[in-house]
Design a protein around this motif. Structure first.
Motif, short mmCIF file in Angstrom:
data_model
loop_
_atom_site.label_atom_id
_atom_site.label_comp_id
_atom_site.label_asym_id
_atom_site.label_seq_id
_atom_site.Cartn_x
_atom_site.Cartn_y
_atom_site.Cartn_z
N LYS A 223 0.84 -1.20 0.00
CA LYS A 223 0.00 0.00 0.00
C LYS A 223 0.87 1.26 0.00
N GLY A 224 1.94 1.23 0.79
CA GLY A 224 2.83 2.38 0.83
C GLY A 224 3.51 2.63 -0.50
N ILE A 234 -0.04 7.30 -6.37
CA ILE A 234 -1.50 7.13 -6.44
C ILE A 234 -2.14 8.23 -7.26
N ARG A 235 -1.59 9.45 -7.19
CA ARG A 235 -2.11 10.53 -8.02
C ARG A 235 -1.85 10.25 -9.50
N ALA A 236 -0.70 9.69 -9.81
CA ALA A 236 -0.39 9.36 -11.20
C ALA A 236 -1.33 8.29 -11.74
N ILE A 237 -1.64 7.27 -10.90
CA ILE A 237 -2.56 6.21 -11.34
C ILE A 237 -3.96 6.78 -11.57
N ASP A 249 -8.50 0.37 5.73
CA ASP A 249 -8.00 -0.65 6.65
C ASP A 249 -8.22 -2.06 6.14
N THR A 250 -8.78 -2.23 4.97
CA THR A 250 -8.97 -3.58 4.44
C THR A 250 -7.62 -4.26 4.27
N PRO A 251 -7.41 -5.41 4.89
CA PRO A 251 -6.08 -6.04 4.84
C PRO A 251 -5.75 -6.55 3.45
N GLU A 252 -4.56 -6.20 2.99
CA GLU A 252 -3.98 -6.73 1.76
C GLU A 252 -4.91 -6.55 0.55
N ALA A 253 -5.51 -5.36 0.44
CA ALA A 253 -6.40 -5.09 -0.69
C ALA A 253 -6.60 -3.59 -0.83
#
Length: 521
Positions: A223-224, A234-237, A249-253
């Motif tokens: 996530k980081g 994330i802004r580029a995506i 907080d959803t784990p691994e997603a």
């Protein structure tokens, strides 16, 4: 000294003798050499003759082999041609048989229609006779009532009208019930045959390719990396795809959010590729998004081409093919719209075949009926009207254009093709497991159905069963007669049509139960 003893003479004679012997020897050598050359020449000629004979035999054998191979090839082609001719003969025989059956069916339908017309004429004559009898009875009743009761003609007329109105309502309800039952039995029989055949011939498995809005991660550290330094990744995506990325907080997603299903799919595939590659930075993001976009465009076009190939729709405009492919990533109540369009196309074709209509045109209209859903998030208006305008823009036939616009009654149906597309759309959307609804809206619809039924006087209980597709109403037998129950079912059905929105159809059943109780003492 004599001449014979002279030495020069001996020398001369010796030389002459030697020359003669040398000449003879040389001549003999030359003759022997010539004989050898002639012998060799004869041997070479004989050898050449033998070799020529051998080559001739080999050439003859090779030519025979080539002739044999050509003969085999020709025989094989002739055999294939004969088989093809036999297949064509069998197909022609089958077509002749089908044409004969269709002709017999048409003749039977014509006879049935003539019989129905004769029955209707008989009924009309009977009704006219009964009307005359009723008029005579009314005249007699008026006269007797005026004579016996000593009342005025207006009062007698009013009493008679009230009496006859009640009797007429009862008689009309009885006749209406009988006529409706006959019509329903005949219509149900034919409709059930067509629909049962359509369902049996298209009983395919249904697998919906749903658009996925959640992307799994190998670990939470990813996530980081997706966010990047000061959020630049994330802004580029989001800028490259137009899709919002939600990291909670959803784990691994991570969750992808956006109205455009194709862009959401591009974002999902690009994010998966970036995660698998491990190199996540703005330059790489833009490169991967462009690559995935190009690949997805090819996939969309191939999906549209495959759909038109499966249905047998030829000459569809390339832009319509692309829009069909986009439906692969569009869902409606959990049902994949491209799969739904294919189902509607096949159902339209089957029912059109049973009714003797143009099967290809029916399939084409069914395939394109939801084409507006490919762009309904970009264009204002109903998807039926959007699809109608797109089909007209890209050169589809007028009948198909109108059927697309009428499949949700945005415009009134005008032909059998319009009704076929409506029916096939309802069949595909209303079958069990095809669509999903929110629990709240589902429960609300059931409550509304029961409230409409309970609002009618004389209703004892009401139950919405079969997932809201069947409304059972139990009435008080002391308040509602059999004829009134028929009228109540019609009134409730009309009220449901006016007040509720639902897929398919809802059957309204009014149950009137009469009990006779006695005690043995």
């Amino acid at each position: 000294m004599s001449v014979l003893n002279h030495p020069s003479l001996f020398l001369f004679l010796g030389l002459c003798f030697g020359a003669a012997i040398g000449y003879l020897l040389r001549k003999q050598f030359i003759e022997g050499h010539q004989r050898n050359i002639q012998a060799q020449s004869r041997q070479i000629i004989e050898t050449a003759i033998v070799e020529a004979e051998q080559l001739k035999k080999e050439a003859i054998l090779q030519s025979k082999e080539e002739v044999y191979q050509v003969k085999q090839a020709l025989e094989k082609e002739l055999k294939a041609d004969r088989e093809e001719l036999k297949d064509e003969e069998r197909q022609l025989a089958k077509k002749r048989e089908n044409l004969k059956k269709e002709w017999d069916t048409l003749e039977k339908k014509t006879r049935d229609l003539q019989q129905s017309e004769e029955k209707l004429k008989d009924k009309e004559v009977s009704i006219e006779e009964k009307n005359r009898e009723v008029d005579d009875l009314l005249a007699k009743q008026r006269y007797e009532m005026a004579r016996i009761a000593g009342i005025s003609q207006e009062e007698a007329k009013k009493m008679l009208m009230d009496s006859m109105e009640s009797e007429a309502r009862m008689e009309a309800a009885k006749r209406l019930a009988r006529i409706e039952n006959e019509a329903k039995m005949e219509a149900d029989r034919k409709a059930k045959n067509i629909i049962a055949l359509a369902i049996s011939r298209y009983a395919g498995d249904y697998v919906a390719d749903k658009t996925v809005s959640m992307v799994p991660l190998p670990n939470d550290e990813m996530k980081g990396r997706i966010i990047g330094r000061e959020g630049r990744n994330i802004r580029a995506i989001e800028a490259a795809t137009g899709i919002d990325i939600i990291i909670d907080d959803t784990p691994e997603a991570v969750i992808l959010s956006g109205f455009n299903p194709v862009r959401r799919e591009v974002a999902r595939l690009a994010l998966l590729q970036l995660i698998g590659d491990g190199r996540i930075h703005p330059g790489r993001i833009e490169e991967v998004v462009n690559k995935v976009t190009n690949e997805l465009e090819v996939t969309i076009r191939e999906a549209g081409e495959q759909a038109t190939f499966d249905v047998g729709a030829h000459g569809v405009h390339l832009e319509l093919i692309k829009l069909l492919g986009r439906l692969r990533y569009r869902t409606s109540y959990g049902q994949n719209v491209l799969q739904h369009s294919l189902e509607v196309a096949f159902l339209c074709g089957i029912m059109a075949s049973e009714l003797g209509l143009d099967v290809k045109m029916a399939k084409r209209a069914g395939l394109l009926h939801d084409i507006g859903k490919a762009v309904d998030h970009e264009v204002e208006g109903s998807h039926a009207i959007i699809g109608r305008d797109l089909a007209r823009k890209y050169g589809e036939a007028d009948d198909i254009v109108y059927a697309i616009g009428a499949h949700h009654e945005d415009q009134p149906p005008q032909s059998v093709l319009d009704v076929l597309v409506q029916s096939a759309d309802a069949l595909s959307g209303a079958r069990p497991g095809a669509r999903k609804e929110m629990l709240q809206s589902y429960v609300k619809r059931l409550e509304d159905l029961e409230n409409i039924a309970n609002s009618c006087p004389g209703v004892d209980k009401s139950y919405a069963i079969q997932a809201g597709r069947d409304l059972r109403i139990i009435v008080d037998a002391n308040k509602i007669s059999d004829e009134a129950a028929i009228l109540m079912s019609q009134d409730i059905a009309r009220s449901v049509e006016e007040k509720l929105t639902y897929p398919g159809q809802i059957r309204v059943t009014v149950i009137r139960e009469t009990r006779a109780v006695e005690y043995a003492k």
